[in-house]
Design an enzyme around this catalytic site. Structure first.
Site, PDB file in Angstrom:
ATOM      1  CE  LYS A 182      17.344 -17.487  55.121  1.00  0.00           C
ATOM      2  NZ  LYS A 182      18.200 -18.232  54.809  1.00  0.00           N
ATOM      3  CB  SER A 206      19.877 -18.470  57.892  1.00  0.00           C
ATOM      4  OG  SER A 206      19.857 -18.999  56.543  1.00  0.00           O
ATOM      5  CB  SER A 209      20.877 -21.154  55.660  1.00  0.00           C
ATOM      6  OG  SER A 209      22.024 -21.405  56.776  1.00  0.00           O
TER       7      SER A 209
END
Lengths: 484, 95
Positions: free
Chosen positions: A76, A151, A175
């Site tokens: 990420k 997210s 998330s």
């Protein structure tokens, strides 16, 4: 190769059936082929990946390999990576090459895992649909007209499309779990303090926690183990040994007591999602579990509490982006104030600005007690509900998300409705507990996630409970059409 | 709970956040919606409840006051927008 489990991949590498270099090329080719449409990866680090793969092959040949040596993963873009752009999905950091590695990055490097690139995400992890990214929305591989969740939407979509066997994520209000649910994969957010936050760009420091995405609990266990551990560089890291998560997987579930919070099965839950969750609970009964209705009376307050605590912490954390030391700087500032104001105004997108303003207002003179302190008091009540529940049950189960993946643009104009899509996940962050989502079925061809919530540091137990379900069901092996 | 456009200007100023005049109304509306939604917290009696700062009530650790980092000024300044002679440059603040 992209349908193999991690243990099959590791065995293949060790037996010399294929090299890490070949495996890495295979996944890089898949990213090249599919990601034009999905937009799940914002930076591909092909040369560095192939170099790391060759190094892994040398380690494997020398008999110095761990379970992740030579295994490709996507990272990420919130985790700092030395010398590689770490954008956090923001224009503000579009030019930011991190000068150091996050602890998680360093640990995965040492384990010999091969980073293929960095994944798209909501800007500074603020979002539930991956639509707030500076780099554009990520598409859900199950239906490219729909969101992957957020997210960590890029990581979840990429693993679902088999562009990488593993990916990292972070979870501040859901998330990891919500995108795992919407993309039909497995994700776990560990106990607050289990995975180091050092070098993980901060959103809401008292809630943020890193964790893994994989197709199965067995694979997630291996990545979580590599990511976890005490880190003196993170002042909230917990000094406690890491369990051998893989060794815990095979325990049987006879006598397991599952708590079902009645608040998680109210009118806001889509009836067909509920039917999938009910069927999953039935499966657990067949595995020897008993079920008990419980109540988390304050959990309904978790979304409003969160939208005070998280923006307050973000407004403080994001004050470091000032156009002076790194990141975006406006052209020709006329004075220092103009430099700050315009750099931040140009660098941040609309949702980030909104949250900075919510937090600034909630923390401003005369409002601190009414908002932040009040929210932190109710946060304790929310946690105490869980503590009480775990005196009676071993695990809490329910839906991860009230609906399946929604359409791109469907909720982007209405922040409160968007925030409510995290209604079942946020309480877990406020309490600091571990939570997990595993695929449990499909509604109209879209995945539904079952959420598992454990007591503090019960990651091993959660992975065990998830693994036992995945041994008798095949939802986790389902791959969206076109990506087989 | 309703926030007007002046309040938005004041908050944006406090946060040193450039917000376009044309967007003030949209922000005023969405922040008003959010604070109206948050208002339900007021109904909860929290008398005597200790605010929760850490889920496990952990305390900040102290470490010995020793130098553990080496000087990496050049590396850090390489990513800065404007530097000169090891200094970060900003518009003139003292006449």
């Amino acid at each position: 190769m992209h349908q193999k489990s991690l243990s099959e991949l590791a065995a293949g590498l060790r037996a010399g059936e294929f090299t890490s270099e070949a495996l890495t090329r295979h996944f890089l080719d898949r990213i090249e082929r599919f990601d034009g449409e999905l937009n799940s990866v914002v930076t591909v680090t092909a040369d560095a990946a192939l170099e790391a793969a060759r190094e892994a092959d040398r380690r494997i040949a020398a008999g110095d390999a761990g379970p992740l040596t030579g295994i490709p993963f996507l990272h990420k873009d919130i985790f700092c990576t030395d010398g590689v752009r770490t954008s956090c999905g923001s224009r503000m950091l579009d030019n930011f090459e991190a000068p150091y590695d996050a602890t998680v990055t360093e640990k995965l490097r040492q384990a010999g895992a091969v980073m293929l690139g960095k994944t798209n995400m909501d800007e500074f992890a603020m979002g539930s649909s991956n639509e707030t990214s500076f780099y554009g929305p990520v598409k859900n591989p199950w239906d490219t007209g729909r969101v992957p969740g957020g997210s960590s939407g890029g990581s979840a979509a990429a693993v679902a499309a088999r562009l990488a066997p593993l990916a990292t994520g972070t979870d501040t209000g859901g998330s990891i779990r919500q995108p795992a649910a919407l993309c039909g994969i497995t994700g776990i957010k560990p106990t607050y303090g289990r995975v180091s936050r050092y070098g993980m760009i901060a959103f809401a420091s008292s809630l943020d926690q890193g964790g893994p995405f994989a197709t199965s609990a067995a694979d997630a266990a291996l990545l979580l183990e590599a990511m976890s551990g005490f880190d003196p560089r993170d002042s909230t890291s917990i000094d406690r040994p890491v369990e051998d998560y893989s060794a815990a997987l095979e325990q049987d579930l006879d006598g397991l007591v599952i708590g079902l919070p009645k608040e998680f099965f109210d009118d806001g839950l889509d009836a067909r999602v509920r039917a999938v969750i009910d069927a999953a609970i039935e499966e657990y009964r067949r595995l020897g579990a008993t079920v008990k209705e419980i109540s988390l009376p304050n959990s309904g307050l978790s979304v409003p509490v969160y939208y005070v605590v998280a923006p307050a912490e973000c407004s403080s954390n994001l004050s470091r982006m000032d156009g002076v030391r790194f990141g975006h700087r406006c052209e020709d500032p006329k004075d220092l104030d103009d430099l700050y104001t315009r750099s931040r105004g140009e660098g941040f997108g609309a949702e980030v600005k909104r949250r900075i303003m919510i937090g600034t207002y909630a923390l401003s003179a005369g409002y601190y007690d009414a908002y932040y302190l009040k929210a932190q008091q109710i946060r304790r009540l929310i946690r105490d509900d869980f503590v009480k529940a775990f005196e009676e049950v071993d695990v809490i189960m329910g839906p991860t998300s009230p609906t399946t993946a929604f359409r791109l643009g469907e909720k982007s104009d209405d922040p409160v409705t968007m925030y409510l899509s995290d209604i079942y996940t946020i309480a877990v962050n406020l309490a600091g507990l571990p939570g997990m989502s595993i695929p449990a079925g499909l509604v109209d061809g879209l995945p539904v996630g079952l959420q598992l919530i454990g007591d503090y540091f019960a990651e091993g137990r959660l992975l065990n409970i998830a693994h036992q379900y995945q041994k008798v069901t095949d939802w986790h092996t389902r791959c969206p059409a076109g990506y087989e | 709970m309703s926030l007007d456009q002046d309040t938005i200007r004041r908050i944006a100023r406090l946060a040193r956040l450039g917000v376009d005049e044309s967007e003030n109304e949209t922000y005023a509306r969405s922040l008003s919606d959010i604070f109206a939604f948050v208002e339900q917290l007021n109904a909860v009696d929290t008398t005597g409840i200790e605010p929760m700062a850490h889920p496990l009530d952990a305390r900040q650790r102290l470490r010995p006051d020793e130098v553990t980092e080496s000087n990496q000024r050049d590396k850090f300044q390489k990513i800065a927008p404007r530097v000169e002679a090891g200094l970060y440059l900003v518009p003139r603040v003292i006449e």
